[in-house]
Scaffold this active site. Structure first.
Site, PDB file in Angstrom:
ATOM      1  N   HIS A   1       1.965   4.307  -3.119  1.00  0.00           N
ATOM      2  CA  HIS A   1       1.939   5.770  -2.989  1.00  0.00           C
ATOM      3  C   HIS A   1       3.240   6.371  -3.527  1.00  0.00           C
ATOM      4  O   HIS A   1       3.226   7.354  -4.275  1.00  0.00           O
ATOM      5  CB  HIS A   1       1.778   6.176  -1.515  1.00  0.00           C
ATOM      6  CG  HIS A   1       0.397   5.993  -0.967  1.00  0.00           C
ATOM      7  ND1 HIS A   1      -0.738   6.435  -1.609  1.00  0.00           N
ATOM      8  CD2 HIS A   1      -0.033   5.431   0.197  1.00  0.00           C
ATOM      9  CE1 HIS A   1      -1.804   6.147  -0.879  1.00  0.00           C
ATOM     10  NE2 HIS A   1      -1.403   5.523   0.216  1.00  0.00           N
TER      11      HIS A   1
ATOM     12  N   HIS B   1       0.846  -1.203   0.000  1.00  0.00           N
ATOM     13  CA  HIS B   1       0.000   0.000   0.000  1.00  0.00           C
ATOM     14  C   HIS B   1       0.879   1.250   0.000  1.00  0.00           C
ATOM     15  O   HIS B   1       0.669   2.182  -0.786  1.00  0.00           O
ATOM     16  CB  HIS B   1      -0.905  -0.028   1.237  1.00  0.00           C
ATOM     17  CG  HIS B   1      -1.757   1.178   1.422  1.00  0.00           C
ATOM     18  ND1 HIS B   1      -3.108   1.183   1.167  1.00  0.00           N
ATOM     19  CD2 HIS B   1      -1.459   2.440   1.829  1.00  0.00           C
ATOM     20  CE1 HIS B   1      -3.607   2.379   1.409  1.00  0.00           C
ATOM     21  NE2 HIS B   1      -2.620   3.162   1.828  1.00  0.00           N
ATOM     22  N   GLU B   2       1.875   1.262   0.874  1.00  0.00           N
ATOM     23  CA  GLU B   2       2.754   2.429   0.970  1.00  0.00           C
ATOM     24  C   GLU B   2       3.663   2.556  -0.253  1.00  0.00           C
ATOM     25  O   GLU B   2       3.891   3.662  -0.754  1.00  0.00           O
ATOM     26  CB  GLU B   2       3.600   2.341   2.244  1.00  0.00           C
ATOM     27  CG  GLU B   2       2.808   2.454   3.538  1.00  0.00           C
ATOM     28  CD  GLU B   2       2.087   3.781   3.665  1.00  0.00           C
ATOM     29  OE1 GLU B   2       2.545   4.786   3.092  1.00  0.00           O
ATOM     30  OE2 GLU B   2       1.042   3.806   4.334  1.00  0.00           O
TER      31      GLU B   2
END
Length: 233
Positions: free
Chosen positions: A27, A23-24
């Site tokens: 980004h 998820h990170e």
């Protein structure tokens, strides 16, 4: 069949770590694409979980939830967090517009991983009884944790991804005022949890995600629900 605590940790460990860290990383990758190389220069645009793991959010909190769920019974919501990827929104080519895509990248990565884990379940089922296959149980954990993280992060509450999406979409006058909620976002989230409203808010997104993943992967929705009940009881 009820899993003991060691089995639960074994089933949940890999899905939780990758759900949070990818998820990170997503980004950071999208931020780089739109001009901000902050995360790239810090080595955070990587699939290596060690670069993203937060000792508390990635390990201690999920492990504590699993232990408490075993002691107190099922019905828990497993969640956690990684070290946030630094994004300099001012370095983006079009900060307000590009913020939308950077924020969406995390939940989109979770949806992609949920579909991937559904395919893992199908493969596990093909090997035999789904309820005795660690691969199928791990796949169910992967779908569930990614669905939770996607739903949670889509809440329109700064500093969550949904809050940044809202700021990106609102007219400048209202976006500035809405962004000022960020220092209070965590406390609002705690209040939702304390009063039991968080589950009500997340339920529609979770239900939609499970239906979508089942339809997209060809996995039986009933099989998926039963596997999730097994690993969360």
């Amino acid at each position: 069949m009820e899993l003991n605590i060691i089995q639960k940790i074994a089933v949940w460990a890999i899905p939780v770590i990758f759900a949070i860290t990818l998820h990170e990383a997503a980004h950071g990758y999208v931020a780089k694409f739109f001009g901000d190389k902050t995360a790239w220069m810090l080595g955070r645009v990587t699939l290596n979980p060690l670069k993203h793991i937060d000792p508390v959010g990635t390990i201690l909190v999920p492990l504590s939830i699993l232990l408490m769920s075993k002691l107190l019974g099922g019905g828990f919501i497993l969640f956690g967090w990684a070290k946030p990827v630094p994004v300099n929104f001012g370095a983006l080519r079009n900060p307000k517009r590009n913020m939308l895509w950077v924020a969406l990248a995390g939940p989109a990565a979770n949806l992609f991983m949920a579909v991937f884990w559904a395919l893992v379940i199908k493969f596990g089922i093909s090997l035999g009884d789904a309820y005795s296959q660690p691969m199928a149980l791990m796949g169910a954990a992967g779908i569930f944790i990614n669905a939770i993280l996607m739903a949670l992060n889509l809440l329109p509450l700064p500093p969550l991804d949904g809050g940044r999406i809202a700021v990106s979409l609102l007219p400048n006058k209202y976006a500035y005022k809405y962004a000022q909620l960020e220092p209070y976002g965590f406390y609002i989230l705690l209040a939702l949890m304390f009063f039991g409203w968080l589950g009500l808010v997340l339920s529609p997104i979770l239900a939609f995600t499970l239906v979508f993943v089942s339809a997209f992967s060809g996995l039986s929705h009933n099989d998926l629900v039963m596997l999730i009940q097994l690993i969360t009881q």
